[in-house]
Motif scaffolding. Structure first.
Motif: not given
Length: 267
Positions: A110, A116, A119
């Motif tokens: 992050e 996102k 991740r």
């Protein structure tokens, strides 16, 4: 074999308080004139008595401190500071207590600005790799010591570093958990093909995990001998305990560690 890391005439000194005269300092040499290489994809273990500079060497490899003399190269580039090409796992887990297992792994991604969705995908892969998919939403206080260290390993792998540096990561664990994680680490190493440098004070651990074992002398730390471990595919734990060649190697390392006159016990 391709050279991954080159350690060239490496020396590290510190200024410490003079015990005989608290108002003055003296120079303490932690490691002196280390000169060896680590190969790409190798699992190298480093063993030595307390005070031989094992952790100092790892700090230098990580770029957390700089040499007094000498240089370290990774892929031909001199190490002048920390880098994402090296992941670090310490004895203490150093997890964020307010973040879940998933959150601890995702933190660095992050901060790096990884999207996102990426991740999440990377974190799921790493949780599966360390066998903790079912504990992704658990917080550190809800995890055992072994689980915490698995999360620490996964977090270090999140950036996909070329080299994993490990400073006695299993020392605080009970014997059964330690053996389990040693075997799991070998599986992770074989699957990821990372170069691993593993610091330990335990001869059995050094021989079980390492393809080569670097034996350091105490005060200051110098390379006494680098030992190739025979029959490495890797052997099972039971094979390690019973194999005559391995028993001979462990005896050789023990003798090397006790040859030098040293005031204080080898731990």
């Amino acid at each position: 074999m391709k050279e991954k890391i080159k350690i060239e005439r490496l020396t590290k000194t510190f200024e410490v308080r003079n015990a005989k005269n608290g108002r003055s300092t003296k120079t303490f040499t932690a490691i002196e004139n280390l000169d060896f290489q680590i190969y790409e994809g190798e699992f190298l273990t480093i063993v030595g008595p307390s005070g031989c500079g094992k952790s100092t060497l790892l700090d230098l490899l990580a770029g957390l401190t700089l040499p007094t003399k000498g240089r370290i190269f990774i892929d031909g580039r001199e190490i002048t500071g920390p880098g994402l090409d090296r992941g670090i796992v310490f004895q203490q887990y150093a997890l964020f207590p307010w973040k879940s297992a998933r959150g601890n792994i995702e933190f660095g991604l992050e901060a790096k600005g990884v999207p996102k969705s990426q991740r999440k995908e990377k974190t799921e892969q790493l949780l599966k790799l360390v066998g903790l998919e079912k504990f992704s939403d658990h917080y550190p206080h809800e995890l055992s010591g072994g689980m915490k260290q698995r999360i620490a390993i996964a977090r270090s792998l999140a950036f996909d570093p070329d080299v994993l540096l490990m400073d006695e990561p299993f020392a605080a664990l009970d014997a059964q958990t330690r053996e389990t994680l040693q075997t799991e680490l070998l599986h992770i190493w074989k699957k990821t093909k990372k170069t691993i440098v593993f610091i330990t004070h335990d001869i059995d651990e050094a021989v079980y995990l390492g393809e080569r074992v670097v034996v350091l002398t105490p005060n200051p730390g110098r390379v006494k001998k680098i030992i190739d471990i025979p029959q490495k595919n890797h052997l099972t734990k039971s094979d390690i305990q019973a194999n005559p060649e391995i028993i001979k190697v462990k005896s050789e390392i023990w003798n090397l560690l006790h040859e030098t006159e040293y005031e204080g016990a080898y731990i």
